[in-house]
Structure formats: C-alpha cells, structure tokens
Design an enzyme around this catalytic site. Structure first.
Site, PDB file in Angstrom:
ATOM      1  N   PHE A 134     -62.217  17.093 -57.880  1.00 46.32           N
ATOM      2  CA  PHE A 134     -63.101  16.056 -57.341  1.00 46.32           C
ATOM      3  C   PHE A 134     -62.348  14.727 -57.328  1.00 46.32           C
ATOM      4  O   PHE A 134     -61.760  14.343 -58.347  1.00 46.32           O
ATOM      5  CB  PHE A 134     -64.344  15.973 -58.220  1.00 46.32           C
ATOM      6  N   ASP A 205     -64.293  19.967 -66.086  1.00 47.13           N
ATOM      7  CA  ASP A 205     -65.416  19.303 -65.437  1.00 47.13           C
ATOM      8  C   ASP A 205     -66.417  20.396 -65.031  1.00 47.13           C
ATOM      9  O   ASP A 205     -66.103  21.263 -64.208  1.00 47.13           O
ATOM     10  CB  ASP A 205     -64.904  18.535 -64.213  1.00 47.13           C
ATOM     11  N   TYR A 230     -77.284  14.908 -62.897  1.00 50.92           N
ATOM     12  CA  TYR A 230     -78.171  14.799 -61.725  1.00 50.92           C
ATOM     13  C   TYR A 230     -78.025  15.919 -60.719  1.00 50.92           C
ATOM     14  O   TYR A 230     -78.698  15.926 -59.698  1.00 50.92           O
ATOM     15  CB  TYR A 230     -78.003  13.436 -61.032  1.00 50.92           C
ATOM     16  N   LYS A 231     -77.142  16.896 -60.994  1.00 51.15           N
ATOM     17  CA  LYS A 231     -77.004  18.018 -60.053  1.00 51.15           C
ATOM     18  C   LYS A 231     -77.897  19.178 -60.534  1.00 51.15           C
ATOM     19  O   LYS A 231     -79.102  19.102 -60.390  1.00 51.15           O
ATOM     20  CB  LYS A 231     -75.531  18.395 -59.934  1.00 51.15           C
ATOM     21  N   ARG A 379     -71.705  21.617 -46.256  1.00 50.83           N
ATOM     22  CA  ARG A 379     -71.906  22.313 -47.535  1.00 50.83           C
ATOM     23  C   ARG A 379     -73.377  22.620 -47.757  1.00 50.83           C
ATOM     24  O   ARG A 379     -74.223  21.749 -47.640  1.00 50.83           O
ATOM     25  CB  ARG A 379     -71.369  21.455 -48.679  1.00 50.83           C
TER      26      ARG A 379
END
Ligand SMILES: *Cc1c(COP(=O)(O)O)cnc(C)c1O
Length: 418
Positions: A134, A205, A230-231, A379
C-alpha cells in the site's frame, strides 16, 4: 476455478437467492443499517454502519460526556478503551490478550512500530518491502528511513523477490497480508520464518485480513502488525487502527512518540518518561474515545460470527462473481488481476479495464458502489457479513451493462481511453 474446461453457462439468479436462503451468515446483515437501493461492494474501503453504533455513540456523547464530563475518563473507563478494544481485535487476529492496542491511524501506528523495529536491530539498515504494498506504507517507511538517517534505506522489490533479498543488512520486512489491489494473500508464516532465519523482524499490515479471515499472529510467529479499524472491522470513517507487538518483544520495545498516555503512571505527572511495559506503552496521547466506541460496536458484531465461515463465504462470493464475469462474452476486456484461485485471494476482486473510471461511474448509476484504483483498476469488495449472493449476481449483471455502455461510448468517440 481451475479445472473448468467447458465454457460455462450463466447460472440464473434464483440459484443465488437459494444460496442466501442457506447462508448461515445471512442473519448478520440485519445487524447493519444499509441503504436499501444500493449494492455496496466497497466495504473493504469503508465498512458499513453497524445498527448498534448510533445508539452506542449517543449513550457516550449525551449520557457520559454531557453528564459526567471530565469524570468520564475514570468513571466510564475511557482510558482503558484502547486496551479492551485492542484485546477484542486481538481475538480476531489470533493474539493472546495484552499484545494489541488501538492507537492512531494505520499509517501513524506503522511509523511507530517501524521505528521500534529499527531500534531492535541496530546495525541493520534496510527496511525491505514490496512494490505491491500500500503506497502509504511505503511513504511512511521512506519518511522514516530519511528521518533516522543512519544510512538507512527502504528497499522495495517485487513481491516474489522479497525472500531472496533477505540478508544481514535487513532489519525489518514490511508487507501487507492481502494486496490492496490484486487481493493476493501472502504466506505470512512462511515469509516470517524466512525473515527470522535471516535475523530480521517482520511487520505485517493486516488492513485487508483483520476481520475478514482467520489470522494467527501468535501461532505464525509474527513480531509486529498493524491494521485498520474502518474496513472489515466496520469502525466508521477514520476509525482508529490497531497495533500488535508480540509479547516476545514487548518488554524491550520502544516507540518514538513517548507521550504521557504511554507513561506507566500518566497522572503522577512525572517529569521523566517511564514507559508502561504493556501495550499501553505504544500509546502517545489521549485516546479517540468516540472512535473507539464506534469501533467496539463493529468488532463486537464481528465476534458474533465465525471467521472460518466469513472466509468461506468470501471465497464463495468472489469465486462466483469471477465465474459470472467470465461467462459473459461482453466482458472480455476486463482483465482479472492477481491469482486465478479464489482461495489465494482476499475478499476483493479487481479487474483492469482501459476505461475503469467510467465503468465505476456507470456501475454507480446502476446502484452498485465499487472502487476505482488508478490508473485502470475496478475493485469489487465482498464483505461477507452483509453482501448477499443475490448481490453478486446483480452486480455481475450490472457490470456487463456498464462495460457495454462504456465501450459503446468509447467506440462512438465519446470517451478517450488507452
Ligand atoms: C487502508 C489501508 C491503510 C491506510 O490506513 P490509514 O489508517 O488511513 O493510515 C494502510 N494499509 C493498507 C494495506 C490499507 O489497505
């Protein structure tokens, strides 16, 4: 999946509705407050709203904050929330209690743990990462190696070459468990073992795996990890992120932002810093109480479900979606990214398309929210707690229409691409 030889027919929607009827996770959807006219396939960017979150926030805001004011810190255990929510997240990632704490954003947590990792390996100067990582992780690592400036270096190599680049100069290996674009799952345990053989630490991660699949940080020998609130944890926009430091490292682990909340006795107002030996020592300032309250709701909801079932459903949803897309000839310009086998992918599926951004906009017009990732990636995230099999069918149908619309416009000269 591999092994399919004949051109598949498109299965009808009823078979998907039938799958929902037998889905053991289906009742969990009722614990979310979702818009009715939208198929939400972006829960891996921002998880949906748990139905209990507004009331939980209201109770803290109007009940505790309004009435108890500054006494709330002790009376309602606000200061303990990073640890209690941290341990609850620990249970989702295979960490025994006392190793996980909720801090700031993933990026900031990463900075702190990466600094701490370099401090554990004086004399080694390389942070080793991969090109698929990322970007924020790479930016933070780059910023850090420049800051510490002891000849430190961020070495970024293709994912498959990471192990070959392990050597006596590598202090820490920094990788994502699940690739944010391709969805590829990396073999955490295997890479961790190789890194340890080379004397390096690992920092994983877990943004796209925590709450999405069984993770076993203790069992896999992971040293350090960070992950997003938050995912898949459904903690809400800007939810604070977590940090894991293995109990093996914790007693000697230091971090650079030595604020008072990480002090072993903050309210002694000691002029000298003494780190709390527990994961509290990873904290810096006052915890984001409202963010933690919302995150706690998301985590609690996840703990009602079995992570194995969540993972199995993610595999089933993504695999079915890929098959549906492949079965429609109009989709031939959509190029699947990452591994072909659903088992080797996380909970999202990405496709390349030369007019990806326009495809995403067309999907939204049809009530399907997905994510565009520059330059040419669409995505689709399938959060098994609230995405239905019927949604998969509908999204695949909408995609075919969206692609047809976009490609017609391109052929008519209405859109530029490539
Ligand atoms: C979303 C994401 C982040 C970003 O986290 P912040 O909390 O916004 O800093 C970091 N790493 C990965 C792999 C992500 O997917």
């Amino acid at each position: 999946m591999s092994g399919t030889t004949t051109a598949p027919a498109v299965p009808d929607r009823d078979t998907f509705v039938e799958l929902d009827r037998h889905d053991p996770l289906a009742p969990l959807r009722d614990h979310f407050d979702l818009p009715t006219d939208l198929i939400y396939l972006d829960g891996n960017s921002l998880g949906a709203l748990p139905a209990g979150t507004p009331a939980a926030l209201d109770a803290v805001v109007r009940g505790q904050w309004r009435n108890d004011l500054n006494r709330g810190w002790t009376q309602h255990g606000w200061l303990r929330l990073p640890v209690t929510v941290g341990d609850a997240i620990g249970a989702l990632i295979g960490a025994a209690p006392g190793q996980v704490v909720v801090g700031e954003s993933t990026s900031t947590n990463l900075f702190k743990l990466l600094w701490g990792a370099l401090a554990q390996r004086p004399g080694r100067r390389v942070v080793l990462s991969d090109t698929g990582n990322f970007p924020s992780d790479l930016y933070v690592a780059d910023g850090l190696v420049n800051l510490v400036s002891g000849g430190h270096e961020l070495r970024v190599v293709p994912t498959d070459d990471v192990v070959a680049h392990l050597g006596p100069d590598v202090a820490v290996v920094l990788l994502s468990h699940v690739d944010y674009r391709t969805g590829e799952i990396l073999p955490v345990q295997q890479i961790t073992e190789r890194a340890h053989e080379a004397g390096a630490l690992v920092l994983w991660d877990l943004c796209h795996s925590a709450g999405a699949m069984p993770v076993h940080v203790d069992e896999w020998g992971v040293d350090l990890a960070v992950g997003c609130g938050y995912k898949h944890l459904n903690g809400g926009p800007g939810a604070p992120a977590f940090m894991y430091v293995s109990h093996r490292l914790l007693p000697r682990f230091t971090q650079p932002v030595t604020g008072w909340i990480g002090h072993r006795d903050p309210f002694a107002f000691d002029p000298v810093y003494h780190r709390d030996p527990s994961p509290v020592g990873l904290l810096s300032g006052c915890p984001p109480v409202l963010g933690l309250v919302a995150l706690e709701q998301g985590v609690r909801l996840l703990r009602r479900a079995d992570l194995r079932q969540i993972r199995d459903k993610a595999v089933a949803l993504t695999d079915r979606f890929v098959r549906l897309v492949a079965a429609r000839p109009g989709n031939r310009r959509l190029g699947l990214l990452g591994p072909a086998e659903a088992q080797r992918r996380g909970s999202h599926v990405s496709y390349r398309h030369p007019a990806a951004e326009a495809v995403v906009a067309e999907l939204l017009r049809r009530g399907v929210m997905v994510e565009y990732r520059p330059p040419d990636v669409v995505r689709f995230g399938f959060a098994p707690l609230y995405v239905r099999y019927a949604d998969v069918w509908d999204a695949a149908a909408a995609l075919t229409e969206a692609v047809a619309t976009v490609e017609t416009a391109v052929n008519d000269g209405g859109l530029r691409h490539e």
